[in-house]
Design a protein around this motif. Structure first.
Motif, PDB file in Angstrom:
ATOM      1  N   ARG A  65       0.833  -1.216   0.000  1.00 43.96           N
ATOM      2  CA  ARG A  65       0.000   0.000   0.000  1.00 43.96           C
ATOM      3  C   ARG A  65       0.858   1.252   0.000  1.00 43.96           C
ATOM      4  O   ARG A  65       0.555   2.221  -0.685  1.00 43.96           O
ATOM      5  N   ARG A  66       1.928   1.240   0.794  1.00 43.41           N
ATOM      6  CA  ARG A  66       2.813   2.405   0.840  1.00 43.41           C
ATOM      7  C   ARG A  66       3.454   2.643  -0.519  1.00 43.41           C
ATOM      8  O   ARG A  66       3.513   3.772  -1.005  1.00 43.41           O
ATOM      9  N   ALA A  67       3.926   1.574  -1.161  1.00 45.41           N
ATOM     10  CA  ALA A  67       4.551   1.718  -2.478  1.00 45.41           C
ATOM     11  C   ALA A  67       3.549   2.235  -3.509  1.00 45.41           C
ATOM     12  O   ALA A  67       3.873   3.103  -4.326  1.00 45.41           O
ATOM     13  N   ALA A  68       2.335   1.715  -3.473  1.00 45.99           N
ATOM     14  CA  ALA A  68       1.309   2.176  -4.422  1.00 45.99           C
ATOM     15  C   ALA A  68       0.965   3.643  -4.173  1.00 45.99           C
ATOM     16  O   ALA A  68       0.797   4.418  -5.121  1.00 45.99           O
ATOM     17  N   ARG A  69       0.869   4.039  -2.899  1.00 40.75           N
ATOM     18  CA  ARG A  69       0.569   5.435  -2.572  1.00 40.75           C
ATOM     19  C   ARG A  69       1.673   6.354  -3.069  1.00 40.75           C
ATOM     20  O   ARG A  69       1.412   7.418  -3.631  1.00 40.75           O
ATOM     21  N   LYS A  70       2.950   5.943  -2.890  1.00 41.16           N
ATOM     22  CA  LYS A  70       4.062   6.772  -3.337  1.00 41.16           C
ATOM     23  C   LYS A  70       4.115   6.858  -4.865  1.00 41.16           C
ATOM     24  O   LYS A  70       4.393   7.928  -5.413  1.00 41.16           O
ATOM     25  N   ARG A  71       3.833   5.748  -5.558  1.00 45.49           N
ATOM     26  CA  ARG A  71       3.819   5.773  -7.031  1.00 45.49           C
ATOM     27  C   ARG A  71       2.731   6.707  -7.542  1.00 45.49           C
ATOM     28  O   ARG A  71       2.951   7.493  -8.464  1.00 45.49           O
ATOM     29  N   MET A  72       1.537   6.629  -6.935  1.00 42.90           N
ATOM     30  CA  MET A  72       0.424   7.476  -7.371  1.00 42.90           C
ATOM     31  C   MET A  72       0.751   8.952  -7.131  1.00 42.90           C
ATOM     32  O   MET A  72       0.536   9.785  -8.002  1.00 42.90           O
ATOM     33  N   LEU A  73       1.284   9.261  -5.959  1.00 40.90           N
ATOM     34  CA  LEU A  73       1.614  10.648  -5.652  1.00 40.90           C
ATOM     35  C   LEU A  73       2.701  11.161  -6.595  1.00 40.90           C
ATOM     36  O   LEU A  73       2.605  12.281  -7.099  1.00 40.90           O
ATOM     37  N   ARG A  74       3.707  10.337  -6.841  1.00 41.06           N
ATOM     38  CA  ARG A  74       4.783  10.772  -7.734  1.00 41.06           C
ATOM     39  C   ARG A  74       4.240  11.067  -9.133  1.00 41.06           C
ATOM     40  O   ARG A  74       4.587  12.095  -9.734  1.00 41.06           O
ATOM     41  N   SER A  75       3.377  10.214  -9.651  1.00 37.79           N
ATOM     42  CA  SER A  75       2.841  10.461 -10.994  1.00 37.79           C
ATOM     43  C   SER A  75       1.996  11.734 -11.016  1.00 37.79           C
ATOM     44  O   SER A  75       2.051  12.500 -11.981  1.00 37.79           O
ATOM     45  N   ARG A  76       1.251  11.995  -9.962  1.00 37.93           N
ATOM     46  CA  ARG A  76       0.450  13.226  -9.920  1.00 37.93           C
ATOM     47  C   ARG A  76       1.322  14.465  -9.777  1.00 37.93           C
ATOM     48  O   ARG A  76       1.019  15.509 -10.348  1.00 37.93           O
ATOM     49  N   LEU A  77       2.412  14.345  -9.012  1.00 39.88           N
ATOM     50  CA  LEU A  77       3.321  15.485  -8.883  1.00 39.88           C
ATOM     51  C   LEU A  77       4.043  15.756 -10.202  1.00 39.88           C
ATOM     52  O   LEU A  77       4.302  16.914 -10.543  1.00 39.88           O
ATOM     53  N   VAL A  78       4.360  14.713 -10.952  1.00 37.49           N
ATOM     54  CA  VAL A  78       4.975  14.892 -12.273  1.00 37.49           C
ATOM     55  C   VAL A  78       3.977  15.585 -13.203  1.00 37.49           C
ATOM     56  O   VAL A  78       4.332  16.521 -13.927  1.00 37.49           O
ATOM     57  N   GLN A  79       2.711  15.155 -13.169  1.00 45.86           N
ATOM     58  CA  GLN A  79       1.685  15.778 -14.012  1.00 45.86           C
ATOM     59  C   GLN A  79       1.485  17.250 -13.655  1.00 45.86           C
ATOM     60  O   GLN A  79       1.238  18.078 -14.525  1.00 45.86           O
ATOM     61  N   ALA A  80       1.626  17.577 -12.367  1.00 45.22           N
ATOM     62  CA  ALA A  80       1.441  18.963 -11.928  1.00 45.22           C
ATOM     63  C   ALA A  80       2.691  19.807 -12.137  1.00 45.22           C
ATOM     64  O   ALA A  80       2.666  21.013 -11.897  1.00 45.22           O
ATOM     65  N   GLY A  81       3.794  19.199 -12.564  1.00 48.42           N
ATOM     66  CA  GLY A  81       5.028  19.938 -12.802  1.00 48.42           C
ATOM     67  C   GLY A  81       5.834  20.188 -11.533  1.00 48.42           C
ATOM     68  O   GLY A  81       6.720  21.042 -11.519  1.00 48.42           O
ATOM     69  N   LEU A  82       5.549  19.429 -10.475  1.00 50.94           N
ATOM     70  CA  LEU A  82       6.274  19.614  -9.222  1.00 50.94           C
ATOM     71  C   LEU A  82       7.414  18.622  -9.044  1.00 50.94           C
ATOM     72  O   LEU A  82       8.188  18.741  -8.097  1.00 50.94           O
ATOM     73  N   LEU A  83       7.514  17.646  -9.934  1.00 50.42           N
ATOM     74  CA  LEU A  83       8.642  16.711  -9.939  1.00 50.42           C
ATOM     75  C   LEU A  83       9.028  16.450 -11.389  1.00 50.42           C
ATOM     76  O   LEU A  83       8.175  16.465 -12.277  1.00 50.42           O
ATOM     77  N   PRO A  84      10.312  16.192 -11.634  1.00 50.92           N
ATOM     78  CA  PRO A  84      10.734  15.890 -13.001  1.00 50.92           C
ATOM     79  C   PRO A  84      10.247  14.510 -13.443  1.00 50.92           C
ATOM     80  O   PRO A  84      10.175  13.586 -12.629  1.00 50.92           O
ATOM     81  N   GLY A  85       9.909  14.395 -14.696  1.00 51.60           N
ATOM     82  CA  GLY A  85       9.433  13.126 -15.234  1.00 51.60           C
ATOM     83  C   GLY A  85      10.550  12.184 -15.638  1.00 51.60           C
ATOM     84  O   GLY A  85      10.353  10.968 -15.682  1.00 51.60           O
ATOM     85  N   GLU A  86      11.724  12.703 -15.929  1.00 48.11           N
ATOM     86  CA  GLU A  86      12.844  11.866 -16.351  1.00 48.11           C
ATOM     87  C   GLU A  86      13.450  11.174 -15.128  1.00 48.11           C
ATOM     88  O   GLU A  86      13.749  11.823 -14.134  1.00 48.11           O
ATOM     89  N   PRO A  87      13.662   9.864 -15.202  1.00 51.55           N
ATOM     90  CA  PRO A  87      14.192   9.133 -14.042  1.00 51.55           C
ATOM     91  C   PRO A  87      15.559   9.629 -13.573  1.00 51.55           C
ATOM     92  O   PRO A  87      15.807   9.706 -12.368  1.00 51.55           O
ATOM     93  N   ASP A  88      16.447   9.985 -14.502  1.00 45.12           N
ATOM     94  CA  ASP A  88      17.783  10.444 -14.109  1.00 45.12           C
ATOM     95  C   ASP A  88      17.715  11.748 -13.319  1.00 45.12           C
ATOM     96  O   ASP A  88      18.379  11.903 -12.291  1.00 45.12           O
ATOM     97  N   VAL A  89      16.900  12.679 -13.797  1.00 47.67           N
ATOM     98  CA  VAL A  89      16.760  13.968 -13.113  1.00 47.67           C
ATOM     99  C   VAL A  89      16.092  13.763 -11.752  1.00 47.67           C
ATOM    100  O   VAL A  89      16.488  14.371 -10.753  1.00 47.67           O
ATOM    101  N   PHE A  90      15.106  12.873 -11.711  1.00 55.25           N
ATOM    102  CA  PHE A  90      14.416  12.603 -10.457  1.00 55.25           C
ATOM    103  C   PHE A  90      15.375  12.017  -9.419  1.00 55.25           C
ATOM    104  O   PHE A  90      15.398  12.447  -8.262  1.00 55.25           O
ATOM    105  N   HIS A  91      16.175  11.033  -9.820  1.00 55.49           N
ATOM    106  CA  HIS A  91      17.113  10.410  -8.879  1.00 55.49           C
ATOM    107  C   HIS A  91      18.183  11.387  -8.419  1.00 55.49           C
ATOM    108  O   HIS A  91      18.593  11.364  -7.258  1.00 55.49           O
ATOM    109  N   SER A  92      18.635  12.254  -9.308  1.00 57.43           N
ATOM    110  CA  SER A  92      19.622  13.247  -8.876  1.00 57.43           C
ATOM    111  C   SER A  92      18.981  14.244  -7.896  1.00 57.43           C
ATOM    112  O   SER A  92      19.637  14.691  -6.953  1.00 57.43           O
ATOM    113  N   LEU A  93      17.694  14.570  -8.093  1.00 56.47           N
ATOM    114  CA  LEU A  93      16.992  15.441  -7.146  1.00 56.47           C
ATOM    115  C   LEU A  93      16.919  14.788  -5.767  1.00 56.47           C
ATOM    116  O   LEU A  93      17.165  15.433  -4.747  1.00 56.47           O
TER     117      LEU A  93
END
Length: 146
Positions: A65-93
């Motif tokens: 449940r925790r993993a699913a909640r984090k995946r859902m939040l991350r995808s919504r934050l990417v859609q809102a422009g609050l997190l980078p969509g590229e995995p490399d940029v995200f991991h460096s952040l």
């Protein structure tokens, strides 16, 4: 009118039954007793035998449940422009930012959208964990006033 009547007495570790034949007037009774589902000691009743399995299952469910909640939040934050969509940029952040420091800094100054998204992700991950030592913060604030 029925020919038979079945009576059941279902207990926590036994089942009693009675068959009544109305035509012949006979009654057949029986009982089935099975062992308790706990490990018993002489002085007290133990914990259920499936407690270990149940705890492992609960842990798996909680983690999923925790993993699913984090995946859902991350995808919504990417859609809102609050997190980078590229995995490399995200991991460096993730590697280059300290969420606790960002949370402290966000109280005093404006953050970039990615930094704010990083804080939201951290809040969802922690969900109420204190993490900060309040006594240390108070002593730091007192030293800043000097």
């Amino acid at each position: 009118m029925p020919r038979y009547i079945l009576g059941l007495d279902i207990g926590s570790n036994s089942v009693g039954s009675a068959w009544v034949d109305l035509e012949n007037g006979t009654v057949d009774m029986g009982v089935g007793v099975f062992p308790a589902g706990v490990d018993e000691a002489e002085d007290k009743r133990g914990e259920p035998r499936n407690a270990t399995r149940r705890m492992a299952r609960r842990t798996r469910i909680t983690l999923a449940r925790r993993a699913a909640r984090k995946r859902m939040l991350r995808s919504r934050l990417v859609q809102a422009g609050l997190l980078p969509g590229e995995p490399d940029v995200f991991h460096s952040l993730l590697e280059q930012t300290d969420p606790w420091e960002l949370r402290r800094r966000g109280l005093r100054e404006a953050l970039t959208p990615y930094e704010f998204g990083r804080i939201l992700l951290h809040l969802a991950q922690r969900r109420g964990a204190l993490g900060l030592h309040w006594a240390n913060e108070e002593s730091d604030e007192d030293s800043d006033d000097d």
